[in-house]
Design a protein around this motif. Structure first.
Motif: not given
Lengths: 340, 292
Positions: A69-92
């Motif tokens: 990255l050209t500048h620092p960036r923060v990824a906040r990972i809570a239950h919502h983000q994790l289940t959304r991303v993994l849900g898409a991966l695991l189903t599709a």
């Protein structure tokens, strides 16, 4: 834990976290309480936590270098983000890896406020200050910024938002919160839980990681609605705990990974402050809408899979190309960076 | 945070309200002890689930040349939703642009009902404004307010008059529910079946009573203000059965009573939940899937 290979997004589907369901006997509160109290302490929890932290740091370091990255960036990972991303991966499948989304605008509503109000109400019931959920919610709503309210006041806070509402809006927020609180209130046999070792709606726990240089930073948020601590005073055995996490709807594809997030954050936090945080032996997920409950035993393997789930989620949120194999091949210890 | 625990012992819902103060209102009728509350059959919920799972496994089978596939079931990734005995395409709220006067009337009536149960009668003549104020803080509040704002002034005035009329009826027939009865409003019920291929949805506008500890203890009410005549009667019946089935599947215990309330007709239809009613509810779900 060394038996668990580092996972790519494809592997997550074939390396599930197993869960059991409590018996469906009546009353349900007995079964859920049994499930919460039934775990045994993880052997050498500190060593397991250290291994998990090392694995997570190594893989995060490898992942973020995929997308310099050209500048620092923060990824906040809570239950919502994790289940959304993994849900898409695991189903599709891996091709469905979500593109990084524009940051969602949070808005207080009767639905988002019902949890903090409901938790404050259940605490009042446990303290003997209220006889029913509706009475307890009324007390919380009467002074949301006060000592029995929903936490600190300030711009954007739930307390300030509640205090700003007109009567009809307050009534409907109270109605939602009463329904939420009633579910938690009646879900457990509270008399079996040691009040000195019980935390209802305690503050969220965080674990932060940042690499060196202009790389992304990761902030994990662990949230549990009820935390109990066990074992510390019984025969001097190792202390352990259990989490109850209350969720909407019914369990989805990534529900198990999502449930493990609170355990993972507590395990990582226990390295920093063992007196205030313990590795839970169990996480119980409960979906009152559907009456479903899942019990996950926390061990080295499930913590490792949860750590890998965090890495996959971080990749998606940061927009890094999903390059399974490359991250896994980076077996050399990563730079720990500022992890706390 | 560690709390000092006082054991929670919630009072049971009263079997009979004080008729002197309640009068002939519908809440009193809903909880009147006409029959003793039945004891729970602990195997019933499992039996119903097995029946449904077996039926769902047969949906999608080969049919006739005219109808090659019988029925429709989904997958755990894309489940089919059955709501009130009818297959629906999506469980999500309609897009704001699709919210017409009819949907807005239903939303406002539902809000008036909830507010009356938790705070008492709405201020006259500000019932419409108060309902909109409450809606503004709900999950889909901005979309609903936007839809109201896009109405023609004549339609908006009509919606206001409708809301005031409904509020008048509801406040005459319902009162705030005693806290000891553990009232919950706007409760969503979900029952995933067939490994998640099908999800039975229901929404209760009012739920009373604590979870069962051996006897049926819960009453559920659904506002049903949409249709009149035989079609409306049949749909209301489906809605009651769907409530009973979803509650039985999620809690493991059949509820005590299920009811639909039609403020337009000023009428409460109330059923004792029996095995026959639940069997009919199972047939509703399977027939909806067979119809596809």
């Amino acid at each position: 834990m060394s038996a668990v290979p580092a996972l790519s997004s494809e592997d997550l589907a074939s390396w599930p976290i197993s869960a059991t369901t409590p018996p469906g006997s009546i009353p349900r509160a007995d079964a859920l309480t049994d499930a919460l109290l039934g775990g045994t302490a993880l052997a050498d929890a500190q060593a397991v936590s250290r291994e998990v932290r090392a694995r997570l740091e190594r893989r995060l370091a490898s992942t973020v270098t995929l997308a310099p990255l050209t500048h620092p960036r923060v990824a906040r990972i809570a239950h919502h983000q994790l289940t959304r991303v993994l849900g898409a991966l695991l189903t599709a499948g891996p091709t469905a890896l979500p593109v990084p989304e524009a940051r969602e605008t949070f808005r207080w509503s009767s639905r988002t406020a019902r949890r903090p109000v409901g938790l404050a109400a259940v605490r009042l019931g446990l303290d003997g200050r209220a006889a029913t959920p509706a009475d307890a919610v009324a007390q919380v709503m009467a002074d949301p910024c006060g000592p029995l309210g929903v936490g600190r006041a300030g711009p954007g806070s739930c307390a300030d938002w509640l205090a700003s509402l007109a009567l009809p809006a307050r009534s409907i927020v109270a109605a939602e919160a009463t329904a939420w609180a009633t579910r938690l209130w009646t879900s457990l046999d509270w008399g079996r839980l040691d009040p000195r070792q019980l935390s209802v709606g305690g503050p969220d726990r965080w674990w932060r990681w940042s690499g060196t240089g202009p790389t992304a930073r990761i902030a994990l948020r662990g949230r549990a609605d009820v935390r109990i601590r066990m074992g510390a005073s019984v025969g001097g055995g190792p202390s352990h705990g259990a989490h109850l996490v209350v969720l909407d709807g019914h369990p989805g594809a990534a529900a198990r990974h999502g449930l493990m997030l609170s355990a993972l954050v507590d395990a990582l936090s226990s390295l920093r402050s063992p007196e205030s945080s313990t590795v839970p032996s169990r996480v119980v997920g409960w979906w009152p809408d559907s009456g479903k409950a899942w019990v996950i035993s926390v061990d080295a393997e499930t913590l490792a899979v949860a750590a890998d789930a965090v890495v996959v989620t971080a990749r998606a949120l940061l927009g890094a190309a999903d390059a399974p194999g490359r991250a896994d091949a980076a077996d050399a210890p990563g730079r720990p960076g500022d992890n706390h | 945070m560690t709390v000092a625990l006082a054991p929670l012992r919630l009072p049971e819902p009263a079997n009979e309200p004080d008729r002197g103060s309640w009068g002939p209102d519908l809440l009193a009728r809903l909880v009147s002890p006409a029959l003793p509350r039945p004891t729970i059959d602990h195997g019933l919920a499992g039996g119903l689930r097995a029946w449904l799972d077996d039926g769902i496994a047969g949906v999608g089978r080969a049919g006739t040349p005219e109808r090659p596939v019988v029925g429709r079931a989904g997958t755990p990734e894309r489940p089919v939703v059955v709501r009130d005995g009818t297959l629906v395409r999506s469980a999500t709220l309609a897009r704001p642009s699709a919210l017409g006067l009819r949907e807005l009337r239903a939303c406002l009536t539902r809000m008036v009902f909830r507010l009356t149960l938790v705070q008492g009668a709405l201020r006259h003549p500000l019932e419409f404004e108060d309902a909109l104020c409450a809606i503004s803080v709900t999950e889909h509040g901005p979309e609903l307010l936007d839809a109201v704002g896009r109405l023609h002034p004549r339609e908006r005035a009509s919606l206001g008059a409708f809301t005031r009329a409904r509020a008048s009826v509801i406040s005459a027939q319902w009162r705030p529910v005693p806290a000891a009865w553990l009232p919950r409003t706007g409760e969503r019920l979900r029952a995933p079946l067939g490994g998640g291929a099908v999800v039975v949805h229901a929404t209760a506008d009012l739920v009373l009573g604590r979870p069962s500890e051996g006897a049926a203890s819960v009453c559920l009410v659904r506002l049903h203000d949409e249709h009149r005549g035989p079609l409306g009667t049949a749909r209301a019946q489906h809605a009651r059965r769907a409530l009973a089935l979803a509650e039985t599947l999620r809690s493991g215990a059949p509820p005590w009573r299920v009811a639909t309330y039609d403020p337009g007709a000023r009428h409460l239809d109330c059923d004792e939940v029996t095995e026959e009613l639940l069997a009919d509810a199972v047939r509703d779900v399977l027939e909806a899937l067979e119809r596809g």
